[in-house]
Design a protein around this motif. Structure first.
Motif, short mmCIF file in Angstrom:
data_model
loop_
_atom_site.label_atom_id
_atom_site.label_comp_id
_atom_site.label_asym_id
_atom_site.label_seq_id
_atom_site.Cartn_x
_atom_site.Cartn_y
_atom_site.Cartn_z
N GLY A 139 0.80 -1.22 0.00
CA GLY A 139 0.00 0.00 0.00
C GLY A 139 0.83 1.27 0.00
N ARG A 140 0.11 2.39 -0.15
CA ARG A 140 0.76 3.69 -0.33
C ARG A 140 1.46 4.17 0.93
N VAL A 141 0.89 3.90 2.09
CA VAL A 141 1.53 4.37 3.33
C VAL A 141 2.90 3.70 3.49
N ASP A 142 2.96 2.41 3.23
CA ASP A 142 4.24 1.70 3.32
C ASP A 142 5.22 2.23 2.29
N LEU A 143 4.73 2.52 1.09
CA LEU A 143 5.60 3.04 0.03
C LEU A 143 6.19 4.39 0.44
N LEU A 144 5.37 5.25 1.03
CA LEU A 144 5.85 6.55 1.46
C LEU A 144 6.87 6.41 2.59
N ALA A 174 23.97 -11.85 10.86
CA ALA A 174 22.99 -12.91 11.14
C ALA A 174 22.14 -13.18 9.90
N PRO A 175 21.65 -14.43 9.75
CA PRO A 175 20.78 -14.74 8.62
C PRO A 175 19.53 -13.87 8.64
N THR A 176 19.07 -13.49 7.47
CA THR A 176 17.86 -12.67 7.37
C THR A 176 16.75 -13.45 6.67
N ARG A 177 15.54 -12.97 6.85
CA ARG A 177 14.39 -13.60 6.22
C ARG A 177 13.39 -12.51 5.87
N GLU A 178 12.81 -12.61 4.69
CA GLU A 178 11.82 -11.63 4.28
C GLU A 178 10.54 -11.82 5.09
N PRO A 179 9.98 -10.76 5.64
CA PRO A 179 8.73 -10.89 6.41
C PRO A 179 7.56 -11.23 5.51
N LEU A 180 6.62 -11.99 6.05
CA LEU A 180 5.44 -12.41 5.30
C LEU A 180 4.21 -11.55 5.61
N GLU A 181 4.16 -11.00 6.82
CA GLU A 181 2.96 -10.28 7.26
C GLU A 181 3.09 -8.78 7.03
N THR A 182 1.97 -8.17 6.64
CA THR A 182 1.89 -6.72 6.53
C THR A 182 1.59 -6.13 7.91
N VAL A 183 1.67 -4.81 8.00
CA VAL A 183 1.31 -4.15 9.26
C VAL A 183 -0.15 -4.44 9.61
N ASP A 184 -1.03 -4.47 8.62
CA ASP A 184 -2.43 -4.78 8.88
C ASP A 184 -2.58 -6.21 9.42
#
Length: 220
Positions: A139-144, A174-184
């Motif tokens: 969404g736009r808020v995350d993009l901003l 440390a190893p990283t991982r892409e998050p799956l969940e949005t703020v919502d």
């Protein structure tokens, strides 16, 4: 994508930890709750645990990576008030409760809903959960927010690490991982498992969550 690649190369030359940036904020939340005994989940090499130790009576750090856990244990070898345990969150002492529990860039490595439920159970009455987490942008808020972070990042890098680095610091490997969940998604899960939790988007691709467990009946 090219701009992100350039930003990544700049970050490698002038590395600074987005997670450590929020360390003082975490400590302020823990201190405001009056916590004396703190559980630091995914403590890494112990940067946050060291800050927490200045304000708390005891700190228990959980770190699943053997090499990292050993480095943290050596760091606090002369401080009996800091206990580093080579274990993940599931390996904690499930019979113990803490005045505060902290997680920085850890929650997205774990199943969200059951972990929130278990974290609630780790807290003493009136205890506080403090999370600095990563989220999937949508969404736009995350993009901003991401755009503002990208603009602020080089400035912070030059302030925090003006000299060019040959290799990244140990605490940033440390190893990283892409998050799956949005703020919502996180808000919805917290509304079910942690009623009253305060969640905010933050700069540098992070969000914060603060939850206070109910106090014992009759406690002021």
């Amino acid at each position: 994508m090219a701009s992100l690649s350039r930003l990544d190369r700049f970050h490698q030359r002038h590395p600074w930890s987005h997670n450590d940036h929020y360390g003082p904020w975490v400590v302020r939340q823990v201190t405001a709750a009056g916590a004396r005994h703190v559980l630091d989940v995914g403590c890494g090499t112990g940067n946050l645990s060291a800050l927490l130790r200045r304000r708390a009576a005891t700190v228990t750090g959980l770190e699943p990576d053997r090499r990292t856990a050993r480095a943290a244990a050596e760091r606090f070898a002369d401080d009996p008030s800091v206990d580093i345990v080579e274990a993940d969150f599931a390996g904690r002492d499930t019979q113990r409760r803490w005045d505060a529990v902290t997680l920085v860039a850890v929650l997205h490595h774990l199943p969200l809903v059951p972990t929130l439920r278990e974290l609630r159970g780790c807290l003493s009455p009136g205890g506080r959960l403090v999370v600095v987490g990563c989220y999937r942008e949508a969404g736009r808020v995350d993009l901003l927010t991401s755009l503002l972070s990208a603009l602020a990042h080089p400035v912070m890098a030059l302030v925090k690490h003006p000299a060019r680095a040959a290799v990244p610091p140990a605490h940033m490997t440390a190893p990283t991982r892409e998050p799956l969940e949005t703020v919502d998604d996180i808000r919805a899960a917290a509304a079910r498992e942690l009623p009253g939790a305060r969640i905010r988007r933050r700069l540098f691709w992070r969000y914060t969550l603060v939850y206070d467990a109910p106090a014992e009946p009759g406690t002021a």
